[in-house]
Design a protein around this motif. Structure first.
Motif, PDB file in Angstrom:
ATOM      1  N   UNK A  89      39.746  41.562   7.155  1.00  0.00           N
ATOM      2  CA  UNK A  89      41.203  41.445   7.134  1.00  0.00           C
ATOM      3  C   UNK A  89      41.850  42.716   7.681  1.00  0.00           C
ATOM      4  N   UNK A  90      41.357  43.855   7.275  1.00  0.00           N
ATOM      5  CA  UNK A  90      41.901  45.121   7.768  1.00  0.00           C
ATOM      6  C   UNK A  90      41.720  45.246   9.280  1.00  0.00           C
ATOM      7  N   UNK A  91      40.582  44.815   9.784  1.00  0.00           N
ATOM      8  CA  UNK A  91      40.361  44.827  11.235  1.00  0.00           C
ATOM      9  C   UNK A  91      41.393  43.948  11.937  1.00  0.00           C
ATOM     10  N   UNK A  92      41.675  42.781  11.379  1.00  0.00           N
ATOM     11  CA  UNK A  92      42.654  41.873  11.985  1.00  0.00           C
ATOM     12  C   UNK A  92      44.050  42.481  11.978  1.00  0.00           C
ATOM     13  N   UNK A  93      44.415  43.130  10.890  1.00  0.00           N
ATOM     14  CA  UNK A  93      45.721  43.793  10.831  1.00  0.00           C
ATOM     15  C   UNK A  93      45.824  44.856  11.929  1.00  0.00           C
ATOM     16  N   UNK A  94      44.768  45.629  12.103  1.00  0.00           N
ATOM     17  CA  UNK A  94      44.763  46.657  13.148  1.00  0.00           C
ATOM     18  C   UNK A  94      44.890  46.036  14.535  1.00  0.00           C
ATOM     19  N   UNK A  95      44.129  44.984  14.779  1.00  0.00           N
ATOM     20  CA  UNK A  95      44.116  44.352  16.102  1.00  0.00           C
ATOM     21  C   UNK A  95      45.460  43.729  16.461  1.00  0.00           C
ATOM     22  N   UNK A  96      46.190  43.238  15.460  1.00  0.00           N
ATOM     23  CA  UNK A  96      47.481  42.595  15.707  1.00  0.00           C
ATOM     24  C   UNK A  96      48.659  43.546  15.486  1.00  0.00           C
ATOM     25  N   UNK A  97      48.383  44.809  15.182  1.00  0.00           N
ATOM     26  CA  UNK A  97      49.436  45.790  14.927  1.00  0.00           C
ATOM     27  C   UNK A  97      50.426  45.264  13.897  1.00  0.00           C
ATOM     28  N   UNK A  98      49.886  44.657  12.831  1.00  0.00           N
ATOM     29  CA  UNK A  98      50.711  44.080  11.776  1.00  0.00           C
ATOM     30  C   UNK A  98      50.948  45.096  10.673  1.00  0.00           C
ATOM     31  N   UNK A  99      51.740  44.693   9.682  1.00  0.00           N
ATOM     32  CA  UNK A  99      52.082  45.556   8.562  1.00  0.00           C
ATOM     33  C   UNK A  99      51.141  45.266   7.397  1.00  0.00           C
ATOM     34  N   UNK A 100      50.517  46.309   6.874  1.00  0.00           N
ATOM     35  CA  UNK A 100      49.657  46.194   5.701  1.00  0.00           C
ATOM     36  C   UNK A 100      50.485  46.581   4.483  1.00  0.00           C
ATOM     37  N   UNK A 101      50.654  45.627   3.572  1.00  0.00           N
ATOM     38  CA  UNK A 101      51.341  45.891   2.304  1.00  0.00           C
ATOM     39  C   UNK A 101      50.330  45.824   1.167  1.00  0.00           C
TER      40      UNK A 101
ATOM     41  N   UNK B  99      51.287  50.882  10.417  1.00  0.00           N
ATOM     42  CA  UNK B  99      52.313  50.147   9.667  1.00  0.00           C
ATOM     43  C   UNK B  99      51.759  49.867   8.264  1.00  0.00           C
ATOM     44  N   UNK B 100      51.997  50.791   7.352  1.00  0.00           N
ATOM     45  CA  UNK B 100      51.421  50.731   6.007  1.00  0.00           C
ATOM     46  C   UNK B 100      52.537  50.906   4.995  1.00  0.00           C
ATOM     47  N   UNK B 101      52.674  49.928   4.086  1.00  0.00           N
ATOM     48  CA  UNK B 101      53.757  49.968   3.104  1.00  0.00           C
ATOM     49  C   UNK B 101      53.194  49.821   1.700  1.00  0.00           C
ATOM     50  N   UNK B 102      53.457  50.813   0.864  1.00  0.00           N
ATOM     51  CA  UNK B 102      53.145  50.709  -0.552  1.00  0.00           C
ATOM     52  C   UNK B 102      54.165  49.766  -1.186  1.00  0.00           C
ATOM     53  N   UNK B 103      53.707  48.624  -1.672  1.00  0.00           N
ATOM     54  CA  UNK B 103      54.605  47.638  -2.261  1.00  0.00           C
ATOM     55  C   UNK B 103      55.090  48.143  -3.616  1.00  0.00           C
ATOM     56  N   UNK B 104      56.409  48.376  -3.716  1.00  0.00           N
ATOM     57  CA  UNK B 104      57.042  48.911  -4.939  1.00  0.00           C
ATOM     58  C   UNK B 104      56.047  49.657  -5.853  1.00  0.00           C
ATOM     59  N   UNK B 105      55.521  50.812  -5.396  1.00  0.00           N
ATOM     60  CA  UNK B 105      54.462  51.483  -6.152  1.00  0.00           C
ATOM     61  C   UNK B 105      54.868  51.951  -7.539  1.00  0.00           C
TER      62      UNK B 105
END
Length: 277
Positions: A136-148, A171-177
């Motif tokens: 999943x992390x590889x796919x996020x990187x390949x698509x330049x998507x946001x990881x929450x 593109x990395x977002x801590x969801x309401x940490x």
């Protein structure tokens, strides 16, 4: 203004309005767009349809709970290949959610078991699920998507950031940490922000999180610095309409002495640049 976290009907939980009603509220408030989130299904198709009909930049994504197969590379590939921009790691089915007694899909039917989801270091690194997380992390990187990060623990958020750094995921977002889950403290949040993580604060926390105060949220905002992202996380019948909820969050933080221009950036340019390609 651009809201990175909003819920609408249809949904498992009651919502204040359907997609088109929520979109109309944002249009009236002068927003450029928003991210439509659901805990138990992809919102990519719904967001695409609403974007076409409303003229707003409505963005969809997928949350990796059990209804989509958990941490499921096939579901992520499908969502990202059809225009999805955001991947949330487990929320309602995270082990932290169960431990904290927060709502889960299984609450609707006792026949559904209470199994939970996790990633390393909670999950054994040599398990098949850990391999799926890496995929999943590889796919996020390949698509330049946001990881929450979803509702995973602080240790798991740290692991996800390490994995993101290794893959060049920007593109990395801590969801309401600072929410009940994961319940991170400002010092830890500041450390991760310094490493490039964006930090979300939501209006939902202001309205519904037990023990949360504007002063505590202001401390988190200061810890986030330039990586701060403000969102509504609204859509509940007992919350204001999402645009109004976000405005109330901005007002509460302004009253704590934070710069209103910075807060406007954190609910406009910063999240928009984080999400849109």
């Amino acid at each position: 203004m651009f809201d990175v976290h909003v819920h609408a009907a249809p949904d498992v939980l009651a919502r204040i309005g359907h997609d088109d009603q929520i979109g109309a509220a944002y249009a009236r408030a002068g927003y450029s767009g928003f991210v439509l989130k659901a805990h138990h299904e992809s919102t990519v198709g719904r967001a695409s349809a609403l974007s076409r009909s409303s003229g707003l930049d409505v963005v969809g994504g997928i949350t990796l709970n059990r209804a989509v197969g958990g941490i499921n590379p096939a579901a992520v590939l499908s969502a990202l290949s059809t225009g999805g921009r955001v991947v949330w790691f487990p929320t309602a089915d995270a082990h932290t959610q169960e431990s904290a007694g927060l709502p889960r899909l299984g609450d609707l039917d006792e026949r559904l078991d209470r199994s939970v989801l996790s990633v390393p270091p909670v999950l054994a690194a040599d398990s098949a699920s850990a391999e799926n997380a890496a995929f999943v992390l590889d796919l996020i990187a390949e698509h330049d998507a946001v990881l929450c990060t979803g509702h995973l623990s602080g240790a798991e958020c740290r692991w996800l950031l390490e994995q993101a750094e290794a893959r060049g995921i920007d593109r990395f977002l801590l969801t309401h940490p600072s929410y009940t889950v994961p319940g991170m403290e400002p010092g830890e949040i500041a450390e991760l922000a310094a490493r490039g993580a964006h930090v979300e604060i939501t209006a939902y926390q202001l309205f519904h999180q037990h023990g949360m105060t504007p002063a505590r949220l202001a401390a988190v905002a200061r810890a986030a610095g330039s990586r701060l992202v403000l969102a509504s996380d609204a859509g509940q019948p007992d919350s204001p309409e999402p645009p109004a909820a976000l405005e109330q969050l901005i007002a509460a933080l302004t009253a704590e002495g934070l710069d209103p221009g910075w807060l406007r950036d954190a609910s406009g340019d910063t999240p928009r640049k984080l999400v849109l390609p």
